[in-house]
Design an enzyme around this catalytic site. Sequence first.
Site, mmCIF file in Angstrom:
data_model
loop_
_atom_site.group_PDB
_atom_site.id
_atom_site.type_symbol
_atom_site.label_atom_id
_atom_site.label_comp_id
_atom_site.label_asym_id
_atom_site.label_seq_id
_atom_site.Cartn_x
_atom_site.Cartn_y
_atom_site.Cartn_z
ATOM 1 N N CYS A 150 -78.894 110.835 -164.314
ATOM 2 C CA CYS A 150 -80.343 110.540 -164.140
ATOM 3 C C CYS A 150 -81.189 111.292 -165.557
ATOM 4 O O CYS A 150 -82.218 110.724 -165.559
ATOM 5 C CB CYS A 150 -80.735 111.259 -162.775
ATOM 6 S SG CYS A 150 -80.240 112.933 -162.529
ATOM 7 N N HIS A 242 -88.036 113.505 -163.190
ATOM 8 C CA HIS A 242 -87.277 114.456 -164.425
ATOM 9 C C HIS A 242 -88.226 114.467 -165.721
ATOM 10 O O HIS A 242 -88.467 113.415 -166.209
ATOM 11 C CB HIS A 242 -85.913 114.016 -164.738
ATOM 12 C CG HIS A 242 -84.865 114.310 -163.871
ATOM 13 N ND1 HIS A 242 -85.123 115.053 -162.706
ATOM 14 C CD2 HIS A 242 -83.643 114.069 -163.708
ATOM 15 C CE1 HIS A 242 -84.073 115.327 -161.842
ATOM 16 N NE2 HIS A 242 -83.325 114.505 -162.648
#
Length: 343
Positions: A150, A242
């Site tokens: 990710c 993120h």
Amino acid sequence: MPEVIKAGILGATGAVGQRFIQALEKHPWFEITSLAASERSAGKEYGKAANWRLESKLPDSVKNMEVVPVDPKKVDADVVFSALPSGYAKTVEAEFAKEGFVVASNASAYRMEKDVPLVIPEVNSDHLGLIDVQQDKRGWDGYIVTNPNCSTIVMVPTLKPLMKFGLESVTVATMQAISGAGYDGVASMAILDNIIPYIGGEEEKVETEPLKLLGEFDGAEIIEADIKISASCNRVPVMDGHTENIWAKMTANPTPEQVKEAFLSFNPNLGDLPTEPEQVLIVRDEPDRPQPRLDRNMGRGMGITVGRIREGIRYTVMGHNTIRGAAGASVLNAELLHKMGKL
């Protein structure tokens, strides 16, 4: 090719499995025909087996669907989307591929295998040529295609446009959302009022996966990119999204304006894929963007937002880790496979 492709989800009750259901619920090409999970969930209706944790409503189309075991003989599908833990995926995904299934995997088990494509469609769609190599080598009727970690998938689409400037090295510091660890992954007493400067195995993935993604497929294997990457990964008290600070060194020494233009002009021409965002790289000029709470849902969670491009070259990038960084990435890979006639 069939008008509607039958899709199964492996690990359907978990956090990423739920994101797969969300992504596929009204998909124009795929229809969910199987939900597979562990023995404790198998045999139950999905609505009773899964603790639905997304902000959207549990779809009626799957609520009463019976959960089946993670077994190729029990799953009715043409393509399976894997949200399995890596250790379990190593065995199970191979079993599905042997039985003729197309496996679009979010797990890390096969990402760095030499004959398994690790793909971000906007970056290295040509690496899907490895499918033929994989099937010839392993004798499988089906195959496995993976998407990256990710954090990697948020960073690498910004590195691709920089390759033309002679990208030499990258330093990245990540600030990763707690959802990346799963619902029970980080205790609240550990993360509230805190930052955890270590995520097991994460830095190694961020330092190695981009080399394969940005490498060249020579018809037989991937020649990895000659780039030095140094990563420092941190868990922060953010639910989703993120954020990464990136320092990029290039031989051409481009200006911030040139880098910004490279980001804005990045166009992989994949607009015919249903999950592809209108703009892959979204550039913000405000001095305090991107921010997870404000930018993570851009492009239905598939956009990657870049800002603070400065001399150096230094910039900040942010993306939704469970949509763009997980389920959405696998679905986009499957859409590309369908477009190429490989489903």
